[in-house]
Enzyme design. Sequence first.
Site, PDB file in Angstrom:
ATOM      1  N   ARG A 116      -9.321  -0.803  14.872  1.00 24.14           N
ATOM      2  CA  ARG A 116      -9.196  -0.045  13.643  1.00 24.14           C
ATOM      3  C   ARG A 116     -10.201  -0.714  12.724  1.00 24.14           C
ATOM      4  O   ARG A 116     -11.334  -0.908  13.127  1.00 24.14           O
ATOM      5  CB  ARG A 116      -7.743  -0.118  13.153  1.00 24.14           C
ATOM      6  CG  ARG A 116      -7.276   1.128  12.484  1.00 24.14           C
ATOM      7  CD  ARG A 116      -5.793   1.084  12.180  1.00 24.14           C
ATOM      8  NE  ARG A 116      -5.404  -0.038  11.340  1.00 24.14           N
ATOM      9  CZ  ARG A 116      -4.182  -0.203  10.855  1.00 24.14           C
ATOM     10  NH1 ARG A 116      -3.235   0.654  11.131  1.00 24.14           N
ATOM     11  NH2 ARG A 116      -3.893  -1.230  10.097  1.00 24.14           N
ATOM     12  N   LYS A 162       0.833  -1.206   0.000  1.00 28.56           N
ATOM     13  CA  LYS A 162       0.000   0.000   0.000  1.00 28.56           C
ATOM     14  C   LYS A 162       0.869   1.258   0.000  1.00 28.56           C
ATOM     15  O   LYS A 162       2.086   1.169   0.202  1.00 28.56           O
ATOM     16  CB  LYS A 162      -0.898  -0.026   1.233  1.00 28.56           C
ATOM     17  CG  LYS A 162      -0.118  -0.001   2.523  1.00 28.56           C
ATOM     18  CD  LYS A 162      -0.958  -0.459   3.701  1.00 28.56           C
ATOM     19  CE  LYS A 162      -0.127  -0.449   4.954  1.00 28.56           C
ATOM     20  NZ  LYS A 162      -0.711  -1.258   6.010  1.00 28.56           N
ATOM     21  N   MET A 170      12.225  24.166   1.418  1.00 32.57           N
ATOM     22  CA  MET A 170      11.303  23.333   0.639  1.00 32.57           C
ATOM     23  C   MET A 170      12.021  22.420  -0.354  1.00 32.57           C
ATOM     24  O   MET A 170      11.763  21.222  -0.396  1.00 32.57           O
ATOM     25  CB  MET A 170      10.320  24.230  -0.099  1.00 32.57           C
ATOM     26  CG  MET A 170       9.245  23.458  -0.790  1.00 32.57           C
ATOM     27  SD  MET A 170       7.716  24.349  -0.706  1.00 32.57           S
ATOM     28  CE  MET A 170       6.827  23.556  -2.017  1.00 32.57           C
ATOM     29  N   TYR A 217      17.250  30.057   5.591  1.00 34.35           N
ATOM     30  CA  TYR A 217      16.194  30.774   6.298  1.00 34.35           C
ATOM     31  C   TYR A 217      16.593  31.050   7.745  1.00 34.35           C
ATOM     32  O   TYR A 217      17.078  30.161   8.440  1.00 34.35           O
ATOM     33  CB  TYR A 217      14.894  29.961   6.279  1.00 34.35           C
ATOM     34  CG  TYR A 217      14.200  29.980   4.931  1.00 34.35           C
ATOM     35  CD1 TYR A 217      13.985  31.175   4.246  1.00 34.35           C
ATOM     36  CD2 TYR A 217      13.768  28.794   4.346  1.00 34.35           C
ATOM     37  CE1 TYR A 217      13.350  31.186   3.013  1.00 34.35           C
ATOM     38  CE2 TYR A 217      13.130  28.795   3.116  1.00 34.35           C
ATOM     39  CZ  TYR A 217      12.924  30.004   2.453  1.00 34.35           C
ATOM     40  OH  TYR A 217      12.300  29.996   1.233  1.00 34.35           O
TER      41      TYR A 217
HETATM   42  C1  LIG Z   1       0.133  -2.095   6.660  1.00 32.35           C
HETATM   43  C2  LIG Z   1      -0.362  -3.422   7.030  1.00 32.35           C
HETATM   44  C3  LIG Z   1       0.497  -4.503   7.150  1.00 32.35           C
HETATM   45  C4  LIG Z   1       2.010  -4.366   7.112  1.00 32.35           C
HETATM   46  O1  LIG Z   1       2.437  -3.846   8.348  1.00 32.35           O
HETATM   47  P1  LIG Z   1       3.976  -3.558   8.667  1.00 32.35           P
HETATM   48  O2  LIG Z   1       3.958  -3.137  10.085  1.00 32.35           O
HETATM   49  O3  LIG Z   1       4.394  -2.470   7.755  1.00 32.35           O
HETATM   50  O4  LIG Z   1       4.723  -4.803   8.437  1.00 32.35           O
HETATM   51  C5  LIG Z   1      -0.049  -5.743   7.372  1.00 32.35           C
HETATM   52  N1  LIG Z   1      -1.391  -5.901   7.499  1.00 32.35           N
HETATM   53  C6  LIG Z   1      -2.255  -4.871   7.413  1.00 32.35           C
HETATM   54  C7  LIG Z   1      -3.704  -5.117   7.573  1.00 32.35           C
HETATM   55  C8  LIG Z   1      -1.779  -3.595   7.187  1.00 32.35           C
HETATM   56  O5  LIG Z   1      -2.629  -2.577   7.140  1.00 32.35           O
END
Ligand SMILES: *Cc1c(COP(=O)(O)O)cnc(C)c1O
Length: 346
Positions: A133, A39, A297, A249
């Site tokens: 979550r 992701k 920046m 800056y």
């Molecule tokens: C992001 C995520 C992972 C990976 O987690 P890491 O801590 O980066 O290894 C695994 N499972 C779910 C559901 C996630 O959202």
Amino acid sequence: MTDLPPPSLRLDLDAEALAANWRALDKMSGAARAGAAVKADGYGLGAANVLPVLARAGARDFFVAHWSEVPGVIAHVPPAQVSVLHGPRNEADCAFARATGVRPVLNSIEQAARWQASGGGACDLMVDSGINRLGLPMEAIGDPVIDGLEVEILMSHLASADEDVPQNAEQLARFRQATAAIPARRRSLANSAGIALGGDFAFDVTRPGIALYGGVPRSAFEGVIRQVARPRAAIVQVRRIAPGDGIGYNASFRAREAMRVGVVSLGYADGFLRARGRDHAFRHEGAALPLLGKVSMDMVVVDLAAAPELGEGDWVEVPFDLPDEAARSGLSQYEVLTTTGVRLRR
Ligand SMILES: *Cc1c(COP(=O)(O)O)cnc(C)c1O
């Protein structure tokens, strides 16, 4: 259009280190097979860059958060290997899953009912074993809608796998209850840190993310996990600084002596936040090039005293050892990695 001139920023990806990290995590997963969380555009490194390497190494399960991430992922791996963690919010998401062939991760009774109403079929199911979550509440496990699902991967997510706290065992116990009650082809609990919690947590598939890309969320990974991303930035101008001159800056650095400095084309818009710039140095072949003044920046200024051979157009190395960057800045390793700017990936 005319070709772009060469960039002054780049992100070198150590494909061998990425593949080695996947293999190490797969091995540490014991009888389970390691998948890969990809992701957030492969945690900021570019899904198109990491997916072919991970697939070649042997990964067969890929996890994204958003539906918008699907096209970039299925350009590289078969859709049946892709799970979308945020789940189907509406009929359009269900239709998109069907059209592309990726699996939705169902996170609630409502999402399960929606998927079934749209025709059902293979899906994944997330149960909430205590992170609060996304995920089906434990109380909903006996619901008839859940019984009717065709679950490929039954999963849950650990909240504190990077710590030695009772919550890990509590979540494991709840996940076992869930796996006893819900038939599924495969089960999955561990993220990167969870893999280090041992074989009890591995089940059939593990879901490492951060550790694939060089993160070290637990000490068990020290010396095992290798740095994957190596950002580099070019010197766009060399300047001579006189004693008393301020740099950048607010003139937060003031020279005590004459200096030769390089203006480097990397700043917070590229993910190099001011919090990472304090008392830090870029590098060139082992020589430290201390940062002078504030990160702005698009630029930082470095002391070139240790590398007098460097001039305009030369590349310097941006420090990117994730545990070290996190410790210095107070950011998490996830934040350091995923805020890597889009300009670096081009
Ligand atoms: C992001 C995520 C992972 C990976 O987690 P890491 O801590 O980066 O290894 C695994 N499972 C779910 C559901 C996630 O959202």
